[in-house]
Design a protein around this motif. Structure first.
Motif, PDB file in Angstrom:
ATOM      1  N   LEU A   9       0.816  -1.222  -0.162  1.00 34.64           N
ATOM      2  CA  LEU A   9       0.014   0.206  -0.058  1.00 34.64           C
ATOM      3  C   LEU A   9       0.767   1.334   0.092  1.00 34.64           C
ATOM      4  O   LEU A   9       0.530   2.263  -0.752  1.00 34.64           O
ATOM      5  CB  LEU A   9      -0.913   0.032   1.126  1.00 34.64           C
ATOM      6  CG  LEU A   9      -1.789   0.992   1.397  1.00 34.64           C
ATOM      7  CD1 LEU A   9      -2.750   1.420   0.137  1.00 34.64           C
ATOM      8  CD2 LEU A   9      -2.498   1.201   2.742  1.00 34.64           C
ATOM      9  N   VAL A  10       1.964   1.209   1.010  1.00 31.58           N
ATOM     10  CA  VAL A  10       2.792   2.433   0.798  1.00 31.58           C
ATOM     11  C   VAL A  10       3.562   2.585  -0.670  1.00 31.58           C
ATOM     12  O   VAL A  10       3.839   3.833  -0.940  1.00 31.58           O
ATOM     13  CB  VAL A  10       3.855   2.185   1.761  1.00 31.58           C
ATOM     14  CG1 VAL A  10       5.085   3.278   1.941  1.00 31.58           C
ATOM     15  CG2 VAL A  10       3.163   2.048   3.293  1.00 31.58           C
ATOM     16  N   PHE A  14       3.114   5.826  -3.051  1.00 33.98           N
ATOM     17  CA  PHE A  14       4.487   6.668  -3.234  1.00 33.98           C
ATOM     18  C   PHE A  14       4.585   6.784  -4.709  1.00 33.98           C
ATOM     19  O   PHE A  14       4.932   7.865  -5.076  1.00 33.98           O
ATOM     20  CB  PHE A  14       5.591   5.908  -2.809  1.00 33.98           C
ATOM     21  CG  PHE A  14       6.846   6.654  -2.882  1.00 33.98           C
ATOM     22  CD1 PHE A  14       7.202   7.702  -2.543  1.00 33.98           C
ATOM     23  CD2 PHE A  14       7.774   6.137  -3.802  1.00 33.98           C
ATOM     24  CE1 PHE A  14       8.370   8.689  -2.596  1.00 33.98           C
ATOM     25  CE2 PHE A  14       8.938   6.729  -4.108  1.00 33.98           C
ATOM     26  CZ  PHE A  14       9.329   8.011  -3.522  1.00 33.98           C
ATOM     27  N   LEU A  15       4.036   5.868  -5.444  1.00 35.28           N
ATOM     28  CA  LEU A  15       4.414   5.985  -6.873  1.00 35.28           C
ATOM     29  C   LEU A  15       3.299   6.123  -7.700  1.00 35.28           C
ATOM     30  O   LEU A  15       3.370   6.552  -9.221  1.00 35.28           O
ATOM     31  CB  LEU A  15       4.938   4.330  -7.437  1.00 35.28           C
ATOM     32  CG  LEU A  15       6.129   3.937  -6.856  1.00 35.28           C
ATOM     33  CD1 LEU A  15       6.817   2.475  -7.405  1.00 35.28           C
ATOM     34  CD2 LEU A  15       7.387   4.978  -7.228  1.00 35.28           C
ATOM     35  N   THR A  16       1.916   6.073  -7.156  1.00 34.07           N
ATOM     36  CA  THR A  16       0.846   6.586  -8.006  1.00 34.07           C
ATOM     37  C   THR A  16      -0.139   7.663  -7.436  1.00 34.07           C
ATOM     38  O   THR A  16       0.397   7.981  -6.280  1.00 34.07           O
ATOM     39  CB  THR A  16       0.119   5.402  -8.372  1.00 34.07           C
ATOM     40  OG1 THR A  16      -0.539   4.907  -7.008  1.00 34.07           O
ATOM     41  CG2 THR A  16       0.795   4.279  -8.735  1.00 34.07           C
ATOM     42  N   VAL A  41       3.694  -2.663  -8.066  1.00 33.58           N
ATOM     43  CA  VAL A  41       2.982  -1.205  -8.399  1.00 33.58           C
ATOM     44  C   VAL A  41       3.258  -1.200  -9.976  1.00 33.58           C
ATOM     45  O   VAL A  41       2.158  -0.678 -10.633  1.00 33.58           O
ATOM     46  CB  VAL A  41       3.528  -0.158  -7.965  1.00 33.58           C
ATOM     47  CG1 VAL A  41       2.811   1.130  -7.991  1.00 33.58           C
ATOM     48  CG2 VAL A  41       3.639  -0.335  -6.298  1.00 33.58           C
ATOM     49  N   GLY A  42       4.268  -1.467 -10.490  1.00 31.37           N
ATOM     50  CA  GLY A  42       4.465  -1.170 -11.982  1.00 31.37           C
ATOM     51  C   GLY A  42       3.449  -2.327 -12.865  1.00 31.37           C
ATOM     52  O   GLY A  42       2.920  -1.875 -13.882  1.00 31.37           O
ATOM     53  N   TRP A 188       7.923 -10.749  -8.150  1.00 35.60           N
ATOM     54  CA  TRP A 188       6.689  -9.987  -8.546  1.00 35.60           C
ATOM     55  C   TRP A 188       6.452 -10.434 -10.356  1.00 35.60           C
ATOM     56  O   TRP A 188       5.517 -10.370 -10.697  1.00 35.60           O
ATOM     57  CB  TRP A 188       6.632  -8.763  -8.413  1.00 35.60           C
ATOM     58  CG  TRP A 188       5.981  -8.401  -6.967  1.00 35.60           C
ATOM     59  CD1 TRP A 188       7.101  -8.064  -6.047  1.00 35.60           C
ATOM     60  CD2 TRP A 188       5.106  -8.525  -6.460  1.00 35.60           C
ATOM     61  NE1 TRP A 188       6.248  -7.961  -5.022  1.00 35.60           N
ATOM     62  CE2 TRP A 188       4.846  -8.040  -5.182  1.00 35.60           C
ATOM     63  CE3 TRP A 188       3.595  -9.074  -7.123  1.00 35.60           C
ATOM     64  CZ2 TRP A 188       3.845  -8.334  -4.423  1.00 35.60           C
ATOM     65  CZ3 TRP A 188       2.582  -9.167  -6.133  1.00 35.60           C
ATOM     66  CH2 TRP A 188       2.479  -8.588  -4.783  1.00 35.60           C
ATOM     67  N   LEU A 189       7.760 -10.405 -10.863  1.00 36.39           N
ATOM     68  CA  LEU A 189       7.571 -10.618 -12.437  1.00 36.39           C
ATOM     69  C   LEU A 189       7.352 -12.309 -12.855  1.00 36.39           C
ATOM     70  O   LEU A 189       7.260 -12.213 -14.208  1.00 36.39           O
ATOM     71  CB  LEU A 189       8.744 -10.154 -13.149  1.00 36.39           C
ATOM     72  CG  LEU A 189       9.098  -8.579 -12.926  1.00 36.39           C
ATOM     73  CD1 LEU A 189      10.379  -8.232 -13.520  1.00 36.39           C
ATOM     74  CD2 LEU A 189       8.014  -7.926 -13.283  1.00 36.39           C
TER      75      LEU A 189
END
Length: 254
Positions: A9-10, A14-16, A41-42, A188-189
């Protein structure tokens, strides 16, 4: 698991600019820890852009769909990475010394190098996406957005912070990551790679990986030599350049 969800969530906050519930309490160190979830997030941003592309291509031609998908990505992230690219181009293009480059990068005004870098980056992304078949473009959006954030994690792992720590906008992000945190981020990828592997021939995967690696190494070497380490703007430039490199590798083979 609950702590990792908080870190996710953080990272997303931060990124969006996505509307998310506020945290009841916040530990500044969580921002540093959350960087291992930047690829996730990406993937989220890339997935939303892919959805926009998929819907748009039923109404418009691929060029318009590519523009709309790119615009949505900029809107979701608040041009976070594009701003870093422009500042890096201005700083490294116009600053002959480390101190002068950092001063230029802190300046909110956009210069010639930044303008040219930003325009060329947007044109390349749109043109490469438009050259792909719709299904391939949607897959490329997911993979490029996720993979480019992993490239940023790589620089945080390999380099010290090269900016002015006292004036850093996000001081927790000035800490280096451990190799273990990098490997955790890379996990994650694996799901999207497994799901989308058949969308592209082996040569496309090889070329995309090679170009992404070269782009990451270029930004690694450039920031190490000129700034002594990574900066936040440099990470934004890395994300943009690696995203383009992945699109280029996938598109060249198709």
């Amino acid at each position: 698991m609950r702590h990792e969800l908080i870190l996710l969530l953080v990272a997303t906050q931060f990124l969006t600019r996505l509307p998310l519930p506020a945290l009841r309490r916040f530990d500044p160190d969580w921002l540093h820890q959350s960087s291992r979830h930047f690829p996730a997030v990406g993937l989220l941003v890339g997935g939303l852009c892919a959805l926009a592309y998929g819907l748009a291509q039923h109404v418009f031609d691929p060029l318009v769909a590519a523009v709309l998908a790119t615009a949505l990505g900029i809107y979701i992230t608040g041009a976070f990475h594009e701003d870093g690219l422009a500042d890096t181009c201005d700083g490294l293009g116009g600053g002959l010394t480390r101190e002068r480059a950092l001063t230029i990068m802190k300046d909110s005004r956009l210069g010639t190098f930044g303008t040219l870098g930003l325009v060329l980056a947007l044109l390349l992304k749109i043109a490469l996406l438009a050259s792909l078949a719709p299904a391939a473009a949607m897959a490329a959006l997911v993979l490029a957005h996720g993979g480019s954030r992993l490239a940023c994690i790589s620089l945080i792992t390999l380099l010290p912070y090269g900016g002015d720590l006292e004036h850093a906008k996000a001081k927790p992000m000035a800490q280096r990551l451990t190799p273990g945190q990098w490997w955790l981020a890379s996990l994650w990828l694996l799901p999207p790679l497994w799901l989308l592997w058949n969308r592209f021939p082996p040569g496309a995967w090889l070329l995309a990986g090679l170009l992404a690696g070269l782009a990451t190494y270029h930004l690694f070497r450039l920031q190490k030599r000129r700034l002594g380490g990574y900066t936040g703007d440099g990470l934004g430039a890395t994300q943009q350049l690696v995203e383009i490199a992945i699109y280029a590798g996938l598109a060249a083979q198709l």
